[in-house]
Structures are given as structure tokens and as C-alpha cells.
Write a protein that holds these residues in place. Structure first.
Motif, PDB file in Angstrom:
ATOM      1  N   ALA A 177       0.916  -1.206   0.038  1.00  0.00           N
ATOM      2  CA  ALA A 177      -0.006   0.154   0.044  1.00  0.00           C
ATOM      3  C   ALA A 177       0.864   1.206   0.101  1.00  0.00           C
ATOM      4  CB  ALA A 177      -0.880   0.080   1.161  1.00  0.00           C
ATOM      5  N   SER A 178       2.067   1.177  -0.170  1.00  0.00           N
ATOM      6  CA  SER A 178       3.105   2.305   0.240  1.00  0.00           C
ATOM      7  C   SER A 178       3.332   2.857  -1.247  1.00  0.00           C
ATOM      8  CB  SER A 178       4.413   1.928   0.674  1.00  0.00           C
ATOM      9  OG  SER A 178       4.204   1.508   2.119  1.00  0.00           O
ATOM     10  N   THR A 179       3.599   4.106  -1.406  1.00  0.00           N
ATOM     11  CA  THR A 179       3.964   4.787  -2.587  1.00  0.00           C
ATOM     12  C   THR A 179       5.052   5.722  -2.280  1.00  0.00           C
ATOM     13  OG1 THR A 179       2.092   6.526  -2.156  1.00  0.00           O
ATOM     14  CG2 THR A 179       1.684   4.600  -3.853  1.00  0.00           C
ATOM     15  N   ASN A 180       5.836   5.926  -3.360  1.00  0.00           N
ATOM     16  CA  ASN A 180       6.900   7.184  -3.351  1.00  0.00           C
ATOM     17  C   ASN A 180       6.174   8.289  -3.657  1.00  0.00           C
ATOM     18  OD1 ASN A 180       9.132   5.392  -2.750  1.00  0.00           O
ATOM     19  ND2 ASN A 180       9.070   4.624  -4.816  1.00  0.00           N
ATOM     20  N   ASN A 181       6.037   9.324  -2.762  1.00  0.00           N
ATOM     21  CA  ASN A 181       5.363  10.589  -2.822  1.00  0.00           C
ATOM     22  C   ASN A 181       6.324  11.714  -3.107  1.00  0.00           C
ATOM     23  OD1 ASN A 181       2.876   9.146  -2.217  1.00  0.00           O
ATOM     24  ND2 ASN A 181       3.872   8.878   0.018  1.00  0.00           N
ATOM     25  N   GLU A 182       6.250  12.612  -3.946  1.00  0.00           N
ATOM     26  CA  GLU A 182       7.089  13.494  -4.199  1.00  0.00           C
ATOM     27  C   GLU A 182       6.260  14.892  -4.812  1.00  0.00           C
ATOM     28  OE1 GLU A 182      10.601  14.415  -7.619  1.00  0.00           O
ATOM     29  OE2 GLU A 182       9.426  12.525  -7.537  1.00  0.00           O
ATOM     30  N   ARG A 183       6.471  15.907  -4.223  1.00  0.00           N
ATOM     31  CA  ARG A 183       5.984  17.285  -4.637  1.00  0.00           C
ATOM     32  C   ARG A 183       6.626  17.985  -5.570  1.00  0.00           C
ATOM     33  NH1 ARG A 183       6.388  21.271  -0.738  1.00  0.00           N
ATOM     34  NH2 ARG A 183       4.611  22.472  -1.455  1.00  0.00           N
ATOM     35  N   GLY A 184       6.195  18.403  -6.756  1.00  0.00           N
ATOM     36  CA  GLY A 184       6.864  18.832  -7.916  1.00  0.00           C
ATOM     37  C   GLY A 184       7.602  17.722  -8.667  1.00  0.00           C
ATOM     38  N   LEU A 185       8.143  17.931 -10.044  1.00  0.00           N
ATOM     39  CA  LEU A 185       8.552  17.128 -10.867  1.00  0.00           C
ATOM     40  C   LEU A 185      10.126  17.735 -11.027  1.00  0.00           C
ATOM     41  CD1 LEU A 185       8.452  14.728 -12.564  1.00  0.00           C
ATOM     42  CD2 LEU A 185       7.381  16.080 -14.420  1.00  0.00           C
ATOM     43  N   LEU A 187      13.092  16.618 -12.895  1.00  0.00           N
ATOM     44  CA  LEU A 187      13.516  15.437 -13.779  1.00  0.00           C
ATOM     45  C   LEU A 187      15.084  15.231 -13.706  1.00  0.00           C
ATOM     46  CD1 LEU A 187      11.281  16.192 -17.029  1.00  0.00           C
ATOM     47  CD2 LEU A 187      11.208  14.302 -15.302  1.00  0.00           C
ATOM     48  N   ASN A 188      15.811  16.231 -13.540  1.00  0.00           N
ATOM     49  CA  ASN A 188      17.313  15.953 -13.312  1.00  0.00           C
ATOM     50  C   ASN A 188      17.866  16.142 -12.042  1.00  0.00           C
ATOM     51  OD1 ASN A 188      17.043  18.639 -12.946  1.00  0.00           O
ATOM     52  ND2 ASN A 188      18.304  19.546 -14.693  1.00  0.00           N
ATOM     53  N   ASN A 189      16.993  15.948 -11.004  1.00  0.00           N
ATOM     54  CA  ASN A 189      17.112  16.127  -9.482  1.00  0.00           C
ATOM     55  C   ASN A 189      18.298  17.192  -9.258  1.00  0.00           C
ATOM     56  OD1 ASN A 189      15.566  13.672  -9.075  1.00  0.00           O
ATOM     57  ND2 ASN A 189      17.533  12.549 -10.261  1.00  0.00           N
ATOM     58  N   ASP A 190      18.268  18.525  -9.753  1.00  0.00           N
ATOM     59  CA  ASP A 190      19.147  19.528  -9.366  1.00  0.00           C
ATOM     60  C   ASP A 190      18.383  20.418  -8.380  1.00  0.00           C
ATOM     61  OD1 ASP A 190      17.079  20.917 -10.895  1.00  0.00           O
ATOM     62  OD2 ASP A 190      18.469  21.597 -12.280  1.00  0.00           O
ATOM     63  N   ASP A 194      12.774  23.977 -12.534  1.00  0.00           N
ATOM     64  CA  ASP A 194      12.487  25.119 -13.571  1.00  0.00           C
ATOM     65  C   ASP A 194      13.038  24.584 -15.028  1.00  0.00           C
ATOM     66  OD1 ASP A 194      15.156  25.496 -13.123  1.00  0.00           O
ATOM     67  OD2 ASP A 194      14.781  27.792 -12.387  1.00  0.00           O
ATOM     68  N   ASP A 195      13.563  23.619 -15.096  1.00  0.00           N
ATOM     69  CA  ASP A 195      14.179  23.132 -16.501  1.00  0.00           C
ATOM     70  C   ASP A 195      13.107  22.559 -17.198  1.00  0.00           C
ATOM     71  OD1 ASP A 195      16.905  23.377 -15.592  1.00  0.00           O
ATOM     72  OD2 ASP A 195      16.702  21.632 -14.287  1.00  0.00           O
ATOM     73  N   ALA A 196      13.395  22.321 -18.401  1.00  0.00           N
ATOM     74  CA  ALA A 196      12.306  21.857 -19.578  1.00  0.00           C
ATOM     75  C   ALA A 196      11.756  20.606 -18.963  1.00  0.00           C
ATOM     76  CB  ALA A 196      13.033  21.852 -21.035  1.00  0.00           C
ATOM     77  N   GLY A 197      10.215  20.782 -18.756  1.00  0.00           N
ATOM     78  CA  GLY A 197       9.452  19.656 -18.719  1.00  0.00           C
ATOM     79  C   GLY A 197       9.361  19.426 -17.318  1.00  0.00           C
ATOM     80  N   GLU A 198       9.909  20.330 -16.417  1.00  0.00           N
ATOM     81  CA  GLU A 198       9.672  20.268 -14.801  1.00  0.00           C
ATOM     82  C   GLU A 198       8.556  21.010 -14.595  1.00  0.00           C
ATOM     83  OE1 GLU A 198      14.336  19.178 -13.680  1.00  0.00           O
ATOM     84  OE2 GLU A 198      13.440  21.163 -13.338  1.00  0.00           O
ATOM     85  N   LEU A 199       7.877  20.649 -13.433  1.00  0.00           N
ATOM     86  CA  LEU A 199       6.859  21.228 -12.502  1.00  0.00           C
ATOM     87  C   LEU A 199       7.168  21.645 -11.205  1.00  0.00           C
ATOM     88  CD1 LEU A 199       4.150  18.761 -14.003  1.00  0.00           C
ATOM     89  CD2 LEU A 199       4.487  21.121 -14.787  1.00  0.00           C
ATOM     90  N   ALA A 200       6.513  22.871 -10.882  1.00  0.00           N
ATOM     91  CA  ALA A 200       6.942  23.417  -9.565  1.00  0.00           C
ATOM     92  C   ALA A 200       6.067  22.715  -8.536  1.00  0.00           C
ATOM     93  CB  ALA A 200       6.216  24.847  -9.551  1.00  0.00           C
ATOM     94  N   GLN A 201       6.664  22.701  -7.219  1.00  0.00           N
ATOM     95  CA  GLN A 201       6.155  22.006  -6.219  1.00  0.00           C
ATOM     96  C   GLN A 201       4.720  22.477  -5.679  1.00  0.00           C
ATOM     97  OE1 GLN A 201       9.457  22.425  -3.224  1.00  0.00           O
ATOM     98  NE2 GLN A 201       9.466  20.418  -3.193  1.00  0.00           N
ATOM     99  N   THR A 202       4.315  23.581  -5.960  1.00  0.00           N
ATOM    100  CA  THR A 202       3.172  24.151  -5.930  1.00  0.00           C
ATOM    101  C   THR A 202       1.939  23.647  -6.697  1.00  0.00           C
ATOM    102  OG1 THR A 202       3.312  26.126  -7.124  1.00  0.00           O
ATOM    103  CG2 THR A 202       3.934  26.233  -4.644  1.00  0.00           C
ATOM    104  N   PHE A 287      -1.632  10.572 -15.134  1.00  0.00           N
ATOM    105  CA  PHE A 287      -1.087   9.254 -15.063  1.00  0.00           C
ATOM    106  C   PHE A 287       0.150   8.890 -15.971  1.00  0.00           C
ATOM    107  CE2 PHE A 287      -5.744   9.506 -13.670  1.00  0.00           C
ATOM    108  CZ  PHE A 287      -5.588   8.823 -12.630  1.00  0.00           C
ATOM    109  N   GLY A 288       0.914   7.882 -15.552  1.00  0.00           N
ATOM    110  CA  GLY A 288       1.955   7.498 -16.406  1.00  0.00           C
ATOM    111  C   GLY A 288       2.360   6.137 -15.766  1.00  0.00           C
ATOM    112  N   ASP A 289       3.096   5.500 -16.594  1.00  0.00           N
ATOM    113  CA  ASP A 289       3.946   4.413 -16.275  1.00  0.00           C
ATOM    114  C   ASP A 289       5.127   4.666 -15.190  1.00  0.00           C
ATOM    115  OD1 ASP A 289       5.528   5.110 -18.128  1.00  0.00           O
ATOM    116  OD2 ASP A 289       5.515   3.189 -19.252  1.00  0.00           O
ATOM    117  N   THR A 290       5.551   5.741 -15.228  1.00  0.00           N
ATOM    118  CA  THR A 290       6.509   6.197 -14.257  1.00  0.00           C
ATOM    119  C   THR A 290       6.375   7.759 -14.002  1.00  0.00           C
ATOM    120  OG1 THR A 290       8.204   7.026 -16.036  1.00  0.00           O
ATOM    121  CG2 THR A 290       8.347   4.706 -15.314  1.00  0.00           C
ATOM    122  N   VAL A 291       6.903   8.372 -12.901  1.00  0.00           N
ATOM    123  CA  VAL A 291       6.626   9.731 -12.741  1.00  0.00           C
ATOM    124  C   VAL A 291       7.262  10.464 -13.819  1.00  0.00           C
ATOM    125  CG1 VAL A 291       8.915  10.214 -11.299  1.00  0.00           C
ATOM    126  CG2 VAL A 291       6.694  11.360 -10.989  1.00  0.00           C
TER     127      VAL A 291
END
Length: 329
Positions: A177-185, A187-190, A194-202, A287-291
Motif C-alpha cells: 500500500a506504500s507509494t513514493n510521494n513527491e512534490r513537484g517534478l 527530472l534532473n534532480n538538481d 524550472d528546467d524543461a518539462g519540470e513542474l513546481a512543487q506548488t 497518470f503514467g507508467d513512471t513519474v
């Protein structure tokens, strides 16, 4: 998406027009190539533990396995919405129980502007507001869009709204029942979002199955003040304040993420709404097969619906009573 606050077009309320007593109707099913769900008489996705809760087929072939991979079952399901203001503490509904907003109607509008479209209309038991949820997506979409319109019956100040879910894509025998939960996207973990394709935590929050990686997220680009949060109290919290501050566990407010059986949600601060005014919020389950592959609606994607006709009917008679015009905040 545009932040809209407008004058409802009549001096009579939806509850007066259609009856304030609770109405129970059968849930309405929505099924496309990627998604299969139902809208309950509580105005939520999923109907207690009934099949389907919310099932995602990442292959887009309409292959839905009811034995595993349902985000809302088995176990105790949770998907719901909450409303709060200075005039009352949080009210709202959950898919596991009827709470404090009574259904007025539920209508299948599928096959019109969208392949799948359900409109749920309710009225608050406390008499302060009417509410309409439009759930809609096309068969080829891997996202489910929601437009929520709140119309004030009485003046409300510091009005806030939330939508939240406890998604469990791997909750099957031998799963988790556990999930890996993350605010924002990020993609390059920097850490900058604000890089291309990324999304703010808000704007974006996600939950990925710890086994499958299957991901469900919540996204909005509403002009209303908004935020995302992870619910460590697990998992049926509908208080908008918890999501507006980024969650009810202190580290979340500073951007940390988590793994566990947690709920995720969006919170919106609408502000003041006078009697007869309405506010409209647009947001999506994605939805997606990965985040990294979630289907975020683009600028050209239809993520809004026309103002419900029941709200437009409010205008009869009011235009001659008031010179106030619709305005945007």
C-alpha cells in the motif's frame, strides 16, 4: 488556466431550484483506453470498495485488471474534497462515507464535448454554498480533468478548497500500500524545478507504486493561490489548510518528500466570495507508467468545461436587480 470569480446570474440558489434534500443515484462509470473509474453519489471518484475504484492501464489498450492495480481498492478507499471558510470549519465528502455536502443531481454527459463527462451537483448541508464537479476525459487521454464551481449562498471569507486521494497502485495480495510521494517534478534532480518539462512543487504532486512504478499525480496551473501536500496522518484528510501549507508534517513544508501509505492533495485559496458569486477551479489527475511519463495537460488540451447550465439559470431576474458585472480577480 484562468482564475474566475463571477456573479452568479440569479437570486435563487441551486438548492432552492432542485431541492435541498439529499438525492441518491447510481454511480456513473467512465471508461477510456487508459482509465476506468466511477463517480459516486458523494461527488467523488470510486464508490466505497466497489469495482472499479480508479484503474489505470498504461498500455492504453483498455486492459483493466480488477485483481490488482486499482488505485482506490481494496482496503479502505479515499478520494474526496473539502471546503472551509471563516464562517465554518471544513466540510466535504469522501468516497468511503457521506459527509456534509448532499447530492442534488448526477448526470452522464459523455459523448458530447468529451467521450467521458459526468457532472455532479451538490449543496452544503450548512447552507453556505452550492457546488458542481465536472469530471471529463476523452478515450485517448491519460489524464482525468475536473472543473469545480462553488457558488456562494451566503457571504464567505477566506474560502478554501481541497481535493485529495490515497492512491495505492500496488495494493494487491503480495503487493504494498506504500507509494513514493513527491512534490513537484524535478527530472534532473538538481532541486530547481524550472528546467524543461519540470513542474513546481506548488503545481504538481505524485505518488508512484513502490513495486510497479505506476504513477498518479495531481496537477493545476490555476491562477488562484494553491499548493500541494502529502498527508502523513493517512489518509482521509480534506482540510484545505493542510495542503495549502504543503502538508501536515513539518519537513514537507520545506520540500522533503516521503515514501509510505500516504495521501496526496491540492489546496486552493479562493478568498472572499459574496452571496451570488461563484469561483471556478480547474485541475487534473494525471497518470503514467513512471513519474517522468505522466500525461500533463498542455496549453492546447481542453481542461475546462462550459459553465454548468444550472448556474447560468441563476441569472433570470438578477440582471434587473443589480448593475454589478462579472469580474475576474
Amino acid at each position: 488556466m484562468i482564475k474566475t470569480k463571477k456573479l452568479a446570474l440569479a437570486s435563487i440558489t441551486l438548492s432552492a431550484m432542485l431541492g435541498a434534500s439529499a438525492a441518491t443515484a447510481a454511480p456513473i462509470f467512465m471508461q477510456g483506453n487508459f482509465l476506468w473509474t466511477q463517480v459516486s453519489d458523494d461527488g467523488t471518484l470510486g464508490n466505497e470498495s466497489a469495482i472499479p475504484g480508479l484503474i489505470h492501464d498504461p498500455t492504453g489498450t483498455g486492459t483493466f485488471d480488477t485483481a490488482q492495480g486499482d488505485y482506490l481498492r481494496p482496503g479502505t478507499p479515499f478520494e474526496g474534497f473539502g471546503i472551509s471558510s471563516d464562517q465554518f470549519s471544513t466540510v466535504g465528502n469522501r468516497n468511503s462515507s457521506s459527509d456534509s455536502v448532499s447530492q442534488v443531481s448526477i448526470t452522464d454527459l459523455g459523448g458530447g464535448a468529451f467521450d467521458n463527462h459526468v457532472r455532479w451537483t451538490g449543496t452544503a448541508d450548512n447552507g453556505f454554498f452550492d457546488i458542481v464537479h465536472d469530471f471529463f476525459f476523452d478515450d485517448t487521454d491519460e489524464n482525468l480533468n475536473i472543473t469545480t464551481t462553488i457558488t456562494a449562498i451566503s457571504d464567505m471569507t477566506n474560502l478554501a478548497f481541497s481535493r485529495a486521494i490515497d492512491p495505492d497502485p500496488d495494493n494487491y495480495p503480495g503487493g504494498s500500500a506504500s507509494t513514493n510521494n513527491e512534490r513537484g517534478l524535478d527530472l534532473n534532480n538538481d532541486g530547481d524545478y524550472d528546467d524543461a518539462g519540470e513542474l513546481a512543487q506548488t503545481d504538481f504532486i505524485s505518488a508512484s507504486g513502490v513495486i510497479s512504478g505506476l504513477t498518479m499525480g495531481m496537477f493545476t496551473d490555476s491562477d488562484y493561490e494553491h499548493n500541494t501536500g502529502i498527508e502523513f496522518s493517512c489518509c482521509s484528510q480534506i482540510n484545505p489548510a493542510d495542503y495549502l501549507i504543503g502538508g501536515d508534517f513539518a519537513p514537507i513544508a520545506f520540500g522533503f518528500d516521503s515514501s509510505g501509505d500516504n495521501g496526496i492533495g491540492l489546496g486552493f485559496m479562493i478568498g472572499d466570495l459574496n452571496a451570488g458569486e461563484s469561483a471556478t477551479l480547474n485541475y487534473s489527475y494525471v497518470f503514467g507508467d513512471t513519474v517522468g511519463t505522466v500525461d500533463i495537460p498542455g496549453d492546447d488540451d481542453p481542461t475546462t468545461v462550459p459553465v454548468p447550465a444550472t448556474i447560468l439559470l441563476f441569472g433570470i431576474g438578477l440582471m434587473g436587480m443589480s448593475m454589478r458585472k462579472r469580474f475576474a480577480k
